[in-house]
Design a protein around this motif. Structure first.
Motif, mmCIF file in Angstrom:
data_model
loop_
_atom_site.group_PDB
_atom_site.id
_atom_site.type_symbol
_atom_site.label_atom_id
_atom_site.label_comp_id
_atom_site.label_asym_id
_atom_site.label_seq_id
_atom_site.Cartn_x
_atom_site.Cartn_y
_atom_site.Cartn_z
ATOM 1 N N GLY A 120 -1.879 8.396 -0.934
ATOM 2 C CA GLY A 120 -2.002 7.314 0.030
ATOM 3 C C GLY A 120 -2.863 6.169 -0.462
ATOM 4 O O GLY A 120 -2.544 4.995 -0.233
ATOM 5 N N GLY A 121 -3.935 6.491 -1.188
ATOM 6 C CA GLY A 121 -4.814 5.449 -1.706
ATOM 7 C C GLY A 121 -4.116 4.536 -2.691
ATOM 8 O O GLY A 121 -4.206 3.301 -2.600
ATOM 9 N N PHE A 122 -3.406 5.136 -3.641
ATOM 10 C CA PHE A 122 -2.662 4.313 -4.607
ATOM 11 C C PHE A 122 -1.558 3.523 -3.910
ATOM 12 O O PHE A 122 -1.314 2.352 -4.240
ATOM 13 N N ALA A 123 -0.877 4.164 -2.962
ATOM 14 C CA ALA A 123 0.215 3.492 -2.269
ATOM 15 C C ALA A 123 -0.277 2.267 -1.508
ATOM 16 O O ALA A 123 0.340 1.193 -1.570
ATOM 17 N N PHE A 124 -1.390 2.401 -0.804
ATOM 18 C CA PHE A 124 -1.897 1.263 -0.031
ATOM 19 C C PHE A 124 -2.487 0.184 -0.931
ATOM 20 O O PHE A 124 -2.429 -1.003 -0.594
ATOM 21 N N LEU A 125 -3.035 0.565 -2.077
ATOM 22 C CA LEU A 125 -3.460 -0.444 -3.042
ATOM 23 C C LEU A 125 -2.259 -1.292 -3.466
ATOM 24 O O LEU A 125 -2.316 -2.527 -3.481
ATOM 25 N N GLY A 126 -1.160 -0.624 -3.811
ATOM 26 C CA GLY A 126 0.035 -1.353 -4.218
ATOM 27 C C GLY A 126 0.622 -2.184 -3.097
ATOM 28 O O GLY A 126 1.034 -3.339 -3.308
ATOM 29 N N ALA A 127 0.664 -1.627 -1.883
ATOM 30 C CA ALA A 127 1.247 -2.343 -0.748
ATOM 31 C C ALA A 127 0.446 -3.592 -0.402
ATOM 32 O O ALA A 127 1.020 -4.674 -0.176
ATOM 33 N N VAL A 128 -0.873 -3.470 -0.359
ATOM 34 C CA VAL A 128 -1.722 -4.621 -0.029
ATOM 35 C C VAL A 128 -1.613 -5.696 -1.108
ATOM 36 O O VAL A 128 -1.490 -6.894 -0.809
ATOM 37 N N ALA A 129 -1.638 -5.281 -2.374
ATOM 38 C CA ALA A 129 -1.528 -6.257 -3.468
ATOM 39 C C ALA A 129 -0.175 -6.962 -3.436
ATOM 40 O O ALA A 129 -0.084 -8.172 -3.668
ATOM 41 N N SER A 130 0.877 -6.209 -3.132
ATOM 42 C CA SER A 130 2.207 -6.810 -3.024
ATOM 43 C C SER A 130 2.248 -7.822 -1.889
ATOM 44 O O SER A 130 2.789 -8.925 -2.041
ATOM 45 N N ALA A 131 1.669 -7.472 -0.754
ATOM 46 C CA ALA A 131 1.644 -8.395 0.386
ATOM 47 C C ALA A 131 0.830 -9.651 0.073
ATOM 48 O O ALA A 131 1.169 -10.755 0.511
ATOM 49 N N LEU A 132 -0.240 -9.494 -0.710
ATOM 50 C CA LEU A 132 -1.095 -10.641 -1.052
ATOM 51 C C LEU A 132 -0.394 -11.632 -1.976
ATOM 52 O O LEU A 132 -0.861 -12.772 -2.132
#
Length: 466
Positions: A120-132
Motif C-alpha cells: 500500500g505504501g508504494f502504491a500510494f506513493l506512485g498514485a500521488v506522484a502520478s496525480a501531481l
C-alpha cells in the motif's frame, strides 16, 4: 495436497486481481500515451521561450537557421539535449532508479511482518506522484521529471510486493490460472481507463477545456484511479507471509540490505532458476519493445493517422484480457512451459506479418494489433507464475525484485536494436523484423530449461501439468 477453493480464498484472489486493475492506467495512460506526448511538448515550449528571450543557439540548426521546436535544447543536471529526446532520457533515468531501489524493496518485504502495508505504501506513493503530474503546465517540465520518477519508484516497488503475494495466496497448481486472470484484469482496467480518458481528450473542446488541461486531467484521474482501487485490494489481501526473522523498524531496513547481498550470492545455488530468469529477460525485452515502438512504426513507416494509432492501442489493451484468459486455460491442459513456447512462435508470426503491412491499409495494422493483444498478456502472466514456482521458500519478494529489476535493467536492448537497424537501413520495416531475434532466442532458452527439475531444486512441489 490439494487445498479447497473456498469462498474466502476466491475473495483474496479477487483482491489480488483488483490491484492489477488499479495500477494499470499508470502504464497504459501515463507512460504509453499521455506522458510521451505531453512532457516533450512542455520541454520544447520552455526551450522555445529561452531561445526567444535569450537569443541563444538552442533552436538553431547547423546552418544557423531556426530549427523545429523539438530540436530546441533543454538542460537537466548540467546536461543539454534536444527537448524531443526528454521522454527517452526520462524513461532511462526512471529505469535506473528502479534498478537501484527495487531489490531493497523486495528484501524489506521478505523480512517484514507488514507486507500488505509495504504494498500500500508504494502504491500510494506512485498514485500521488502520478496525480501531481497535473501541475505540469506552461514550461515547468522539471515538475514532470521528479513526479514521474517518484511514480515509477512507487509503481515498481508495489509490483515487486504484489508479485510475491502470488506465492502466498495460490497453490502450485493454481498459480498459472490466478496469474493469468490477474494480468487479464489489469489489461481490462488499463484499457477501460484509457478509453474513457481518450474519449475525454479527443472531445476536450466540448467540455470547455484546452488540450493541455485535458492531458493534465488524465494524469490526475490515473492517480485517483490507482489510489481508489488500491484501498479495497490491499485491505482484502491476507497477512499470510511470515518473515524468517522478527526485525522491526530500522533493523528491517538493515536486514534488507544484508538479505539482498545474500540473495545475489545464494542465487547461484539455483542455476536453473537463473536460467529461466535469463530466458524471460530475453523475450520480454522483445515484447516490451514491440509494444513501445508499434505506434512509431505505424506513424513513421506506414504513415497512419493518430486515430488509427489510438484504435490500435485500445485493441491491444482489450484483447490482452482475452489473450491472458486463453493462455491460462491452455496452460491448464498442456502446461505453462509449452504454452509459453507456443506464444513465442506466435510472436514471430506477428512480426513477420507486420513486416509486410502495406501503407494505407489500416485493417492490416489492426490485424497485427489483434495478434499482439492475444499473446501479450498470456506470455507475461505464465512467465510470472512459472518463475514463482522456482523461488526458494521465504524468498518470494526478494526474487521477484530480481525479476522486475532484470526486466527493467535489460529493457533498453530492444529499443537500441530497433533504433540502430532503422538508422542503418533507413527503414523501420527491417527494424521491426530484427526484433524476431529476441523471440527466437527466448524460445531456444526456455526450451532448454528443465522446469520440473528447477522447481524441485528450489524445494517446491511441481504442479501436476508442466
Amino acid at each position: 495436497m490439494t487445498v479447497a477453493v473456498t469462498r474466502e480464498r476466491k475473495r483474496v484472489w479477487r483482491a489480488w486481481y483488483l490491484y492489477d486493475w488499479a495500477n494499470s492506467p499508470f502504464y497504459s495512460s501515463v507512460i504509453t500515451v499521455f506522458g510521451a506526448l505531453y512532457l516533450s511538448e512542455v520541454a520544447s515550449a520552455d526551450a522555445k521561450a529561452n531561445f526567444t528571450l535569450n537569443g541563444d543557439r538552442a533552436c538553431t540548426d547547423s546552418s544557423g537557421a531556426s530549427s523545429t521546436l523539438q530540436n530546441c535544447d533543454v538542460s537537466l543536471f548540467g546536461l543539454e539535449f534536444p527537448a524531443g529526446s526528454l521522454w527517452g532520457y526520462l524513461l532511462s533515468i526512471a529505469t535506473v532508479t528502479q534498478v537501484l531501489v527495487l531489490p531493497i524493496a523486495g528484501a524489506i518485504a521478505d523480512r517484514s511482518r507488514h507486507k500488505r502495508r509495504i504494498l500500500g505504501g508504494f502504491a500510494f506513493l506512485g498514485a500521488v506522484a502520478s496525480a501531481l503530474m497535473f501541475f505540469i503546465a506552461g514550461t515547468n517540465w522539471e515538475v514532470g521529471v521528479w513526479t514521474f520518477i517518484l511514480a515509477n519508484i512507487g509503481y515498481g516497488g508495489a509490483l515487486v510486493v504484489y508479485y510475491s503475494f502470488l506465492v502466498d495466496i495460490a497453490e502450485p497448481d493454481e498459480r498459472d490460472a490466478v496469474s493469468s486472470k490477474g494480468w487479464a484484469f489489469g489489461y481490462l482496467g488499463g484499457g477501460l481507463a484509457l478509453a474513457l480518458q481518450l474519449g475525454f481528450f479527443l472531445g476536450h473542446e466540448a467540455f470547455g477545456v484546452s488540450e493541455s488541461l485535458a492531458v493534465r486531467i488524465c494524469f490526475l484521474t490515473s492517480g485517483i484511479w490507482w489510489a481508489v482501487f488500491t484501498i479495497p485490494a490491499v485491505r482484502a489481501l491476507p497477512q499470510t507471509h511470515v518473515p524468517k526473522s522478527g526485525e522491526r523498524g530500522l533493523s528491517v531496513l538493515t536486514a534488507g540490505f544484508k538479505e539482498l547481498k545474500r540473495t545475489i550470492k545464494d542465487a547461484r545455488a539455483y542455476p536453473l532458476t537463473l536460467a529461466f530468469l535469463g530466458s524471460y529477460l530475453v523475450f520480454t525485452d522483445g515484447i516490451t519493445t514491440v509494444v513501445a515502438v508499434s505506434a512509431q512504426y505505424g506513424k513513421d513507416e506506414l504513415k497512419y493517422s493518430t486515430q488509427v494509432l489510438i484504435v490500435t492501442i485500445l485493441v491491444i489493451q482489450f484483447l490482452a484480457y482475452a489473450g491472458a484468459m486463453i493462455h491460462g486455460a491452455i496452460a491448464a491442459r498442456i502446461g505453462a512451459k509449452k504454452t509459453i513456447l507456443g506464444s513465442l512462435v506466435a510472436w514471430v508470426a506477428v512480426l513477420c506479418f507486420a513486416f509486410f503491412i502495406q501503407s494505407g491499409q489500416p485493417l492490416q495494422f489492426y490485424a497485427v494489433a489483434v495478434g499482439i493483444g492475444l499473446v501479450l498478456g498470456g506470455t507475461n502472466a505464465l512467465s510470472r507464475s512459472l518463475f514463482g514456482q522456482m523461488i526458494p521458500e521465504g524468498k518470494d519478494a526478494q526474487y521477484f525484485s530480481l525479476y522486475v529489476v532484470g526486466e527493467r535493467g535489460t529493457s533498453w536492448l530492444g529499443p537500441l536494436l530497433f533504433a540502430a537497424v532503422g538508422q542503418i537501413t533507413g527503414s523501420f520495416r527491417y527494424a521491426i523484423i530484427a526484433l524476431v531475434i529476441f523471440f527466437v532466442l527466448g524460445f531456444v532458452f526456455v526450451w532448454l530449461v528443465p522446469v520440473r527439475r528447477a522447481i524441485e531444486a528450489a524445494g517446491n512441489r511441481p504442479p501436476a501439468v508442466l
